[in-house]
Design an enzyme around this catalytic site. Structure first.
Site, short mmCIF file in Angstrom:
data_model
loop_
_atom_site.label_atom_id
_atom_site.label_comp_id
_atom_site.label_asym_id
_atom_site.label_seq_id
_atom_site.Cartn_x
_atom_site.Cartn_y
_atom_site.Cartn_z
N TYR A 40 22.26 44.54 44.61
CA TYR A 40 23.63 44.37 44.69
C TYR A 40 24.39 44.57 43.29
O TYR A 40 25.47 45.60 43.06
CB TYR A 40 24.15 43.18 45.44
CG TYR A 40 25.77 43.17 45.58
CD1 TYR A 40 26.36 43.73 46.45
CD2 TYR A 40 26.52 42.15 44.58
CE1 TYR A 40 27.84 43.51 46.56
CE2 TYR A 40 27.75 42.03 44.58
CZ TYR A 40 28.59 42.88 45.36
OH TYR A 40 29.90 42.65 45.62
N SER A 77 32.63 44.85 41.16
CA SER A 77 32.41 43.33 41.05
C SER A 77 31.90 42.69 39.79
O SER A 77 31.48 43.33 38.92
CB SER A 77 31.25 43.17 42.02
OG SER A 77 30.68 41.58 42.01
#
Length: 252
Positions: free
Chosen positions: A161, A148
């Site tokens: 995250y 990501s």
């Protein structure tokens, strides 16, 4: 665009019940790959496999939880029995649970770590032998990890995250140093805002509202946009490794 070199390959895609995983599985199958679909939701996998088959592709639905060692082992055995060794692995399974660190949600930290990092490692361990064998036989062999942009860009309340995705990005870079000299390509894909079910994982209304505002301002990639990048990457001549790809909405 056509990706003829994908024909005849055997792909394993995790997180295949939705989002990037599902879109990738559909596209790889459309270009002639046999695709093993891995995810926890049996019904969704069955529907996707039926769609791929109806469209003339080959797909095997395999219910599996990447956070469970025995589940992964059983899935690998089923894939090998049905399709033989794989030569393309896409680690698309992921979970995003943003909250302030001082909330102390250790259960969420563990879930993200188990899925986003250790889950990917379980699949890598399971199929590295297959990939090395394919490469030694002169065929294309690919490991694709879906990280990501959060691996690099700081988003408040997304610290854990982001840390898991940074770990996956670094893992990809390190694995390329190990596997590249043996002709296995390792690609790390870092999408920005992408249409997926990750938003639905958020249980904090304030954070949901913040994310919605950002998405309204910059727009979204579709899962198919990212799948197209994966198909392009894995269909290059085997001596070409696009090792790192950051893909964002133009306004992000």
């Amino acid at each position: 665009m056509t990706y003829d070199s994908l024909s005849g390959r055997t792909a394993v895609v995790t997180g295949a019940a939705s989002g990037i995983g599902a879109a990738t599985a559909v596209l790889l199958a459309a270009h002639g790959a046999r695709v093993a679909l891995l995810a926890r939701r049996t019904e969704r996998l069955g529907e996707l496999a039926a769609k791929i088959t109806a469209d003339g592709g080959r797909a095997l639905a395999v219910t599996a939880d990447v956070t469970d060692e025995e589940s992964v082992a059983a899935a690998v055995q089923r894939i090998h029995s049905a399709y033989g060794p794989a030569d393309l692995l896409v680690n698309a399974a992921g979970v995003m649970l943003p909250n302030p660190v001082d909330d102390g949600r250790a259960d969420e930290w563990q879930r993200m770590t188990d899925t986003n990092v250790t889950g990917a490692l379980r699949l890598i361990r399971a199929f590295t032998g297959d990939l090395l064998a394919a490469a030694a036989d002169g065929r294309s062999a690919d490991l694709v990890n879906i990280s990501s942009i959060g691996a690099h860009v700081v988003f408040p309340n997304y610290a854990v995250y982001g840390a898991t995705k940074a770990a996956l990005t670094h893992l990809s870079q390190s694995l390329r140093a190990e596997l590249g000299p043996r002709d296995v390509r390792v690609t790390n894909v870092e999408p920005g805002f992408t249409e997926s079910e990750l938003r639905d994982h958020i249980d904090n209304p304030e954070l949901t509202g913040q994310l919605d505002s950002m998405l309204d301002a910059v727009g979204l990639l579709t899962s198919e946009d990212v799948a197209d990048l994966i198909a392009y990457t894995t269909s290059r001549p085997r001596h070409v490794n696009l090792r790192q790809a950051i893909v964002l909405p133009t306004r992000q």
